[in-house]
Write an enzyme that holds these catalytic residues in place. Sequence first.
Site, mmCIF file in Angstrom:
data_model
loop_
_atom_site.group_PDB
_atom_site.id
_atom_site.type_symbol
_atom_site.label_atom_id
_atom_site.label_comp_id
_atom_site.label_asym_id
_atom_site.label_seq_id
_atom_site.Cartn_x
_atom_site.Cartn_y
_atom_site.Cartn_z
ATOM 1 N N ASN A 286 0.852 -1.192 0.000
ATOM 2 C CA ASN A 286 0.000 0.000 0.000
ATOM 3 C C ASN A 286 0.887 1.241 0.000
ATOM 4 O O ASN A 286 0.748 2.136 0.827
ATOM 5 C CB ASN A 286 -0.948 -0.015 1.193
ATOM 6 C CG ASN A 286 -2.064 1.003 1.058
ATOM 7 O OD1 ASN A 286 -2.444 1.369 -0.052
ATOM 8 N ND2 ASN A 286 -2.587 1.476 2.177
ATOM 9 N N HIS B 296 2.946 4.640 -0.543
ATOM 10 C CA HIS B 296 2.680 6.058 -0.775
ATOM 11 C C HIS B 296 4.019 6.778 -0.915
ATOM 12 O O HIS B 296 5.083 6.146 -0.947
ATOM 13 C CB HIS B 296 1.826 6.649 0.351
ATOM 14 C CG HIS B 296 2.311 6.309 1.729
ATOM 15 N ND1 HIS B 296 3.482 6.804 2.255
ATOM 16 C CD2 HIS B 296 1.780 5.511 2.695
ATOM 17 C CE1 HIS B 296 3.650 6.340 3.476
ATOM 18 N NE2 HIS B 296 2.631 5.547 3.776
ATOM 19 N N ASN B 297 3.959 8.098 -0.985
ATOM 20 C CA ASN B 297 5.179 8.864 -1.279
ATOM 21 C C ASN B 297 6.270 8.688 -0.233
ATOM 22 O O ASN B 297 7.460 8.788 -0.551
ATOM 23 C CB ASN B 297 4.845 10.349 -1.435
ATOM 24 C CG ASN B 297 4.155 10.644 -2.749
ATOM 25 O OD1 ASN B 297 4.222 9.840 -3.680
ATOM 26 N ND2 ASN B 297 3.477 11.782 -2.844
ATOM 27 N N ALA B 298 5.892 8.450 1.017
ATOM 28 C CA ALA B 298 6.911 8.248 2.048
ATOM 29 C C ALA B 298 7.692 6.958 1.798
ATOM 30 O O ALA B 298 8.918 6.917 1.973
ATOM 31 C CB ALA B 298 6.266 8.228 3.431
ATOM 32 N N HIS B 299 6.994 5.898 1.400
ATOM 33 C CA HIS B 299 7.705 4.665 1.041
ATOM 34 C C HIS B 299 8.639 4.901 -0.144
ATOM 35 O O HIS B 299 9.789 4.453 -0.151
ATOM 36 C CB HIS B 299 6.708 3.567 0.652
ATOM 37 C CG HIS B 299 5.841 3.076 1.748
ATOM 38 N ND1 HIS B 299 4.478 3.279 1.775
ATOM 39 C CD2 HIS B 299 6.129 2.375 2.877
ATOM 40 C CE1 HIS B 299 3.966 2.718 2.846
ATOM 41 N NE2 HIS B 299 4.942 2.169 3.540
ATOM 42 N N ILE C 197 11.676 7.248 9.765
ATOM 43 C CA ILE C 197 11.710 7.804 11.120
ATOM 44 C C ILE C 197 10.310 7.881 11.722
ATOM 45 O O ILE C 197 10.165 7.901 12.944
ATOM 46 C CB ILE C 197 12.385 9.192 11.102
ATOM 47 C CG1 ILE C 197 13.889 9.043 10.820
ATOM 48 C CG2 ILE C 197 12.195 9.943 12.423
ATOM 49 C CD1 ILE C 197 14.630 10.359 10.706
ATOM 50 N N GLN D 141 3.045 -9.636 13.336
ATOM 51 C CA GLN D 141 3.150 -8.380 14.082
ATOM 52 C C GLN D 141 1.804 -7.724 14.338
ATOM 53 O O GLN D 141 1.747 -6.619 14.877
ATOM 54 C CB GLN D 141 4.074 -7.406 13.357
ATOM 55 C CG GLN D 141 3.553 -6.857 12.041
ATOM 56 C CD GLN D 141 4.623 -6.125 11.258
ATOM 57 O OE1 GLN D 141 5.603 -6.726 10.802
ATOM 58 N NE2 GLN D 141 4.473 -4.813 11.103
ATOM 59 N N SER E 63 -0.104 4.502 5.644
ATOM 60 C CA SER E 63 -1.101 3.686 4.964
ATOM 61 C C SER E 63 -2.425 3.690 5.716
ATOM 62 O O SER E 63 -3.481 3.484 5.121
ATOM 63 C CB SER E 63 -0.587 2.248 4.817
ATOM 64 O OG SER E 63 0.570 2.211 4.005
#
Length: 284
Positions: free
Chosen positions: A32, A34-37, A150, A61, A188
């Site tokens: 899923n 997004h831009n951070a990934h 982070i 988890q 996400s």
Amino acid sequence: MELFHHIKSVRDALGKARAAGKTVGFVPTMGNLHNAHLALVQQAKQHCDVVIVSIFVNRLQFGLNEDWDKYPRTLQDDAAKLREIGCDYLFCPEEGEVYPNGMDAQTRVIVPSMANVLCGASRPGHFEGVTTVVTKLFNIVQPDIAVFGIKDYQQLAIIRRMVEDLCIPVEIMAGDIVREADGLAMSSRNGFITAQERPRANQLNQSLNWVKQAILDGRRDFDVLESEAKKQIETAGFRPDYLSISNSKTLEPAANDDTDITVLGAMYTEAARLIDNVSLSVVN
């Protein structure tokens, strides 16, 4: 971009890359994307010759009442995004490939001093699942560099400690938090925020930054600051899980003379649990 579903295929491809003198960067995800990934992948590309991303929604988890079955599976879209930014390899194993003997019989990796506080207090077993699967992925991929965001600060700290304790030969790099225009950290789980909640969903970030500024202004009544910040979150209509002023390395409650501090927090919306953090350096 090559897509793999089996461990042997990953090892064969990366073995050829290493034989050609190439360094390997790794970004483990649950998909899923997004831009951070994607920023983590681009960071890995800057430091390594080839980059592999894993997508595996790790049931180990997730707690009993958590959202494993609801976690979005968007492999086709994820693969397209990774292909567009030049990712070299994508590893998408089935659960039986990762846990061939079943999860109940799986050997576990535990970082006891850091896994049961903060997020670990409200999500028992979560970080045990994280460290177990990340150790397995490290053994499969054997990367030179692995990049973690982070935003999941406690996870990052635990992975660093695990790598140090187990002498795993990988460099852990941290990727900055990517935020929406109003400061909400990309996640996400933001897709579970309702339209009515969304204008207020950045409250956690606002409260964390309020605490940060108060500390920089000289306040050291950490317990009071934590309580006041939680009240801000409640006033905005959300339920705080925790808000903690912590030592950046150990995650223990910060002492008045600590110089590296991270303020971590989690709050519940109607259908999502959001986390965030801010760090600061203090001159005593």
